[in-house]
Scaffold this motif. Sequence first.
Motif, mmCIF file in Angstrom:
data_model
loop_
_atom_site.group_PDB
_atom_site.id
_atom_site.type_symbol
_atom_site.label_atom_id
_atom_site.label_comp_id
_atom_site.label_asym_id
_atom_site.label_seq_id
_atom_site.Cartn_x
_atom_site.Cartn_y
_atom_site.Cartn_z
ATOM 1 N N PHE A 8 1.165 -0.828 -0.462
ATOM 2 C CA PHE A 8 -0.303 0.127 0.052
ATOM 3 C C PHE A 8 0.611 1.495 0.208
ATOM 4 O O PHE A 8 0.511 2.283 0.324
ATOM 5 N N ARG A 9 2.029 1.376 -0.597
ATOM 6 C CA ARG A 9 3.001 2.085 -0.542
ATOM 7 C C ARG A 9 2.278 3.545 -1.141
ATOM 8 O O ARG A 9 3.167 4.878 -0.757
ATOM 9 N N ASN A 10 1.640 3.461 -2.346
ATOM 10 C CA ASN A 10 1.229 4.588 -2.606
ATOM 11 C C ASN A 10 -0.053 5.727 -1.952
ATOM 12 O O ASN A 10 -0.810 6.095 -2.322
ATOM 13 N N VAL A 11 -0.837 4.716 -0.585
ATOM 14 C CA VAL A 11 -1.876 5.084 0.150
ATOM 15 C C VAL A 11 -1.251 6.461 0.826
ATOM 16 O O VAL A 11 -0.592 5.880 1.186
ATOM 17 N N THR A 12 -1.563 7.598 0.797
ATOM 18 C CA THR A 12 -0.900 8.548 1.799
ATOM 19 C C THR A 12 -2.005 8.482 3.153
ATOM 20 O O THR A 12 -1.510 9.741 4.368
ATOM 21 N N MET A 13 -3.111 8.467 3.091
ATOM 22 C CA MET A 13 -4.261 8.547 3.898
ATOM 23 C C MET A 13 -5.339 7.693 3.792
ATOM 24 O O MET A 13 -5.592 7.272 2.659
ATOM 25 N N GLY A 14 -5.955 7.075 4.725
ATOM 26 C CA GLY A 14 -6.994 6.365 5.168
ATOM 27 C C GLY A 14 -7.894 6.182 6.175
ATOM 28 O O GLY A 14 -6.939 7.086 7.313
ATOM 29 N N ALA A 15 -8.597 7.217 6.313
ATOM 30 C CA ALA A 15 -9.866 7.417 7.406
ATOM 31 C C ALA A 15 -11.303 6.797 6.999
ATOM 32 O O ALA A 15 -11.798 7.217 5.853
ATOM 33 N N SER A 16 -11.979 6.773 7.771
ATOM 34 C CA SER A 16 -13.186 6.070 7.941
ATOM 35 C C SER A 16 -13.841 7.501 8.174
ATOM 36 O O SER A 16 -13.817 8.741 9.037
ATOM 37 N N LEU A 17 -15.423 7.843 7.128
ATOM 38 C CA LEU A 17 -16.126 8.912 7.074
ATOM 39 C C LEU A 17 -17.507 8.133 7.978
ATOM 40 O O LEU A 17 -17.508 9.476 8.854
ATOM 41 N N THR A 18 -18.194 7.289 6.825
ATOM 42 C CA THR A 18 -19.002 6.950 7.944
ATOM 43 C C THR A 18 -18.995 5.602 8.175
ATOM 44 O O THR A 18 -18.429 5.138 7.998
ATOM 45 N N HIS A 19 -19.715 5.216 9.213
ATOM 46 C CA HIS A 19 -20.104 3.583 9.223
ATOM 47 C C HIS A 19 -21.234 3.007 9.920
ATOM 48 O O HIS A 19 -21.582 4.120 11.011
ATOM 49 N N ASN A 20 -21.656 2.413 9.187
ATOM 50 C CA ASN A 20 -23.685 1.714 9.594
ATOM 51 C C ASN A 20 -23.442 0.337 10.273
ATOM 52 O O ASN A 20 -22.846 -0.797 9.215
ATOM 53 N N VAL A 21 -23.932 0.351 10.671
ATOM 54 C CA VAL A 21 -24.308 -1.867 11.369
ATOM 55 C C VAL A 21 -25.852 -2.121 11.605
ATOM 56 O O VAL A 21 -26.465 -0.783 12.663
ATOM 57 N N SER A 22 -26.516 -2.669 11.114
ATOM 58 C CA SER A 22 -27.441 -3.069 11.631
ATOM 59 C C SER A 22 -27.398 -4.923 12.350
ATOM 60 O O SER A 22 -26.842 -6.011 11.536
ATOM 61 N N PHE A 23 -27.894 -4.666 13.693
ATOM 62 C CA PHE A 23 -28.146 -5.549 14.101
ATOM 63 C C PHE A 23 -29.311 -6.829 14.038
ATOM 64 O O PHE A 23 -30.250 -6.683 14.357
ATOM 65 N N HIS A 24 -28.760 -8.158 13.478
ATOM 66 C CA HIS A 24 -30.013 -9.070 13.695
ATOM 67 C C HIS A 24 -30.412 -9.704 14.344
ATOM 68 O O HIS A 24 -31.471 -10.666 13.925
ATOM 69 N N ASP A 25 -29.497 -10.710 15.363
ATOM 70 C CA ASP A 25 -29.613 -10.880 16.630
ATOM 71 C C ASP A 25 -29.286 -10.265 17.456
ATOM 72 O O ASP A 25 -28.062 -10.495 18.182
ATOM 73 N N ARG A 26 -29.777 -10.379 18.670
ATOM 74 C CA ARG A 26 -29.447 -9.670 19.817
ATOM 75 C C ARG A 26 -29.843 -11.235 21.284
ATOM 76 O O ARG A 26 -28.504 -10.493 21.740
ATOM 77 N N ASN A 27 -29.331 -11.771 20.158
ATOM 78 C CA ASN A 27 -28.751 -13.188 21.098
ATOM 79 C C ASN A 27 -27.473 -13.648 20.682
ATOM 80 O O ASN A 27 -26.241 -14.463 21.125
ATOM 81 N N ALA B 104 -15.665 4.669 3.289
ATOM 82 C CA ALA B 104 -13.361 5.530 3.982
ATOM 83 C C ALA B 104 -13.160 6.367 2.848
ATOM 84 O O ALA B 104 -13.455 6.250 1.741
ATOM 85 N N LEU B 105 -12.196 7.840 3.348
ATOM 86 C CA LEU B 105 -11.762 8.235 2.577
ATOM 87 C C LEU B 105 -9.943 7.693 2.188
ATOM 88 O O LEU B 105 -9.718 7.295 3.515
ATOM 89 N N ILE B 106 -9.901 7.505 0.691
ATOM 90 C CA ILE B 106 -8.116 7.045 0.135
ATOM 91 C C ILE B 106 -7.757 7.412 0.043
ATOM 92 O O ILE B 106 -8.363 8.137 -1.518
ATOM 93 N N ARG B 107 -6.350 7.997 0.192
ATOM 94 C CA ARG B 107 -5.622 9.497 -0.452
ATOM 95 C C ARG B 107 -4.461 8.879 -1.159
ATOM 96 O O ARG B 107 -4.150 7.827 -0.728
ATOM 97 N N LEU B 108 -4.296 8.932 -2.674
ATOM 98 C CA LEU B 108 -3.344 8.211 -3.337
ATOM 99 C C LEU B 108 -2.112 9.337 -3.427
ATOM 100 O O LEU B 108 -2.305 10.690 -3.297
ATOM 101 N N LYS B 109 -0.895 8.690 -3.788
ATOM 102 C CA LYS B 109 0.100 9.842 -4.024
ATOM 103 C C LYS B 109 -0.498 10.618 -4.912
ATOM 104 O O LYS B 109 -0.753 10.363 -6.447
ATOM 105 N N GLY B 110 -0.452 12.183 -5.202
ATOM 106 C CA GLY B 110 -0.405 12.817 -6.338
ATOM 107 C C GLY B 110 -2.034 12.813 -6.670
ATOM 108 O O GLY B 110 -2.088 13.991 -7.355
#
Length: 305
Positions: A235-254, A296-302
């Motif tokens: 991943f040498r060309n990746v200069t930044m990786g950051a989560s923007l939003t995150h959603n979870v649905s729970f289908h089994d309370r047990n 997620a935000l993925i920023r590449l070189k350049g």
Amino acid sequence: MASPKARIEPHVAVIPAPELGPDVYTNANPLTLHDGPRPVFGGFLISQALSAACATVPHTFQPYSSQSSFLAPAKGDEKITYRVQRTREGRNFLTRVVHATQGVDCVHVAVISFQSAACSTGVNALEYGTPKPELDQPPEDINPDAIQALQSSMLDRSASVMQQSAEDRPLDWRPHSIEMSDHPTQLRVRGYVRSPTPLSTSDSSTHLAAFAYASDEFFFGPALAANPAAVGKGFRNVTMGASLTHNVSFHDRNAKIDQWVVLERETTWGSAGRVMVQQKFWNLQGKMILSGSQEALIRLKGANI
């Protein structure tokens, strides 16, 4: 004598902060295993916001949805304050909005929805779910160090995640396979995860908070793995990786985090410097217990983003 706590439990725990007002909580334990202001892993924020919201509802209600936005990096050497707003009080459905702050900065916002047990069981409802993928190797046959080996093959050793030992990790990940294709959307990452030791409680909100934590670990990795030429070796060309939003649905309370579950992840879209990743979890009996997405935000070189 109380049972010893599993390593995941301190990561998702919050404690009341009544001196700051009603329905206010803070992290019960340090947010990082390392010294200094290193940014906080998003799983802490997602799971602890859920734990704070759960503390404000009757025990007969369980979360079925968590919708999060990451607004700014949180610092690992400062406490986080979770302020819970009781946005809706219905007979069968409740909603909480949680603002996570450090000082004057809001770093994370979550909208968490709850359903009563009476409304979710014994009703005339549609029943279906995406089938669990059939994996040809059980988790016990996969080397516990396989996740470290997989990371070593993909990441530079200077990456922060590479500084973790097996003892640092609160969850036991067993990667099964990566199904590759010429098109990024055809990639599938599959494996297993659980808490390596039983939780000290059977309280479902703690188990679901732990699943929320798990839902963020390695999550946008499939978007990188699906584009090897663009991201480069290690991943040498990746200069930044950051989560923007995150959603979870729970289908089994047990669902129990200390029992093996199967997971599958894929990336469905990438453009404008952002990527979308989807995931699904099943128990070993084939019942879907969780699904979710992350942008997620993925920023590449350049890149000019």
